[in-house]
Structure formats: C-alpha cells, structure tokens
Design a protein around this motif. Structure first.
Motif, short mmCIF file in Angstrom:
data_model
loop_
_atom_site.label_atom_id
_atom_site.label_comp_id
_atom_site.label_asym_id
_atom_site.label_seq_id
_atom_site.Cartn_x
_atom_site.Cartn_y
_atom_site.Cartn_z
N THR A 126 -69.86 -0.61 -64.16
CA THR A 126 -70.63 0.61 -63.89
C THR A 126 -72.06 0.25 -63.54
O THR A 126 -72.65 0.83 -62.62
CB THR A 126 -70.57 1.55 -65.11
OG1 THR A 126 -69.20 1.84 -65.39
CG2 THR A 126 -71.32 2.83 -64.85
N VAL A 184 -74.12 1.37 -60.19
CA VAL A 184 -75.41 2.08 -60.27
C VAL A 184 -76.46 1.32 -59.47
O VAL A 184 -77.20 1.92 -58.68
CB VAL A 184 -75.85 2.28 -61.74
CG1 VAL A 184 -77.30 2.72 -61.83
CG2 VAL A 184 -74.94 3.27 -62.44
N GLU A 196 -76.38 5.02 -65.71
CA GLU A 196 -75.22 4.67 -66.52
C GLU A 196 -75.43 5.25 -67.91
O GLU A 196 -76.51 5.14 -68.49
CB GLU A 196 -75.07 3.16 -66.61
CG GLU A 196 -73.87 2.73 -67.43
CD GLU A 196 -73.68 1.22 -67.47
OE1 GLU A 196 -72.72 0.79 -68.12
OE2 GLU A 196 -74.50 0.48 -66.89
N LEU A 249 -70.77 6.50 -64.86
CA LEU A 249 -71.78 6.95 -63.91
C LEU A 249 -72.19 8.34 -64.34
O LEU A 249 -71.35 9.15 -64.76
CB LEU A 249 -71.22 7.02 -62.49
CG LEU A 249 -70.93 5.72 -61.78
CD1 LEU A 249 -70.37 6.00 -60.39
CD2 LEU A 249 -72.16 4.85 -61.68
#
Length: 135
Positions: A4, A8, A37, A42
């Motif tokens: 993640t 990002v 995050e 997300l």
C-alpha cells in the motif's frame, strides 16, 4: 507485489489521479490529489455535500487511474468503504495538509473518509501490462 505504501508513493509522484465511479449506467470521473495509507489501506477523503459522495453511497465500486511522469501508469480497482474512525481523518489531514487549499473549510465540512477494500493494482508501461497484485 505492491505494498500500500508503494502505491501511495506512486500516486503522490503522479500528482493528480482520477477516480471513476458510476451513477446508474453513466460513468463519472473526477481528478483527485489526496491519498494516504491508513491501517494498510489506501485512504481518500470526499466532501459529504459532493456528487462523488452520493455516487459512492449508491455504488462502492471504483477505479483509480494515474499516469506517472516516467510514462508508466496504474489502474486500481476495488470497493470504497466509508469509515467513521477519527484517526483515519487525522491521517488524511496530516498527509495531505499541503494539498488542501482551505484546511479550516475542509475540517469544518466533516469530510467522509473512504478506505479501499478488495483492491487490485495493475501497472502498465509502453509494452502493456507489467504486473498485477492485490492490496
């Protein structure tokens, strides 16, 4: 596999990304520039008085697309789930504070915070699909 945090970072490097939703049978695409995050997901903010918020209440499925300065691009599909966790809002404010034009208006509007669930990330280059992973 993409984490993640990597996704990002990629979106931040793109600057602007596009969030696609549907209203009935009609697609809607909107530019966005804020993502963070939160607890491995997300995280996006949406003003509750917006058409986007209404669209997400009716259909949680969404797709995000962005082109990187290096000409690769990303597509992220999943479901956006609203959270009432105040720490998610704090994470969004802390991460995006430099991108929010009017922080007081943003916080006063009590934005909705959405987390991406059941996400699939697809990276593309000039030769097509490079890799696909789950978030």
């Amino acid at each position: 596999m993409d984490t993640t945090g990597q996704v990002v970072e990629y979106l931040w490097q793109c600057g602007v990304f596009f969030l696609a939703t549907a209203r009935g049978m009609r697609p809607r695409v909107r530019p966005m520039d804020g993502v963070c995050e939160y607890k491995g997901n997300l995280c996006f903010s949406v003003l509750k008085d917006s058409e986007l918020y209404q669209d997400l209440l009716m259909n949680r499925h969404a797709e995000i697309s962005a082109m990187h300065p290096d000409k690769t691009w990303i597509s992220i599909r999943g479901e956006l789930e609203e959270t009432s966790d105040p720490d998610a809002l704090s994470a969004m404010v802390q991460t995006c504070r430099n991108n929010i034009d009017n922080m007081h208006r943003f916080c006063d509007a009590a934005p909705a915070i959405f987390l991406l669930k059941n996400g699939t990330v697809r990276h593309f280059g000039n030769t097509g699909l490079r890799r696909e992973s789950s978030l």
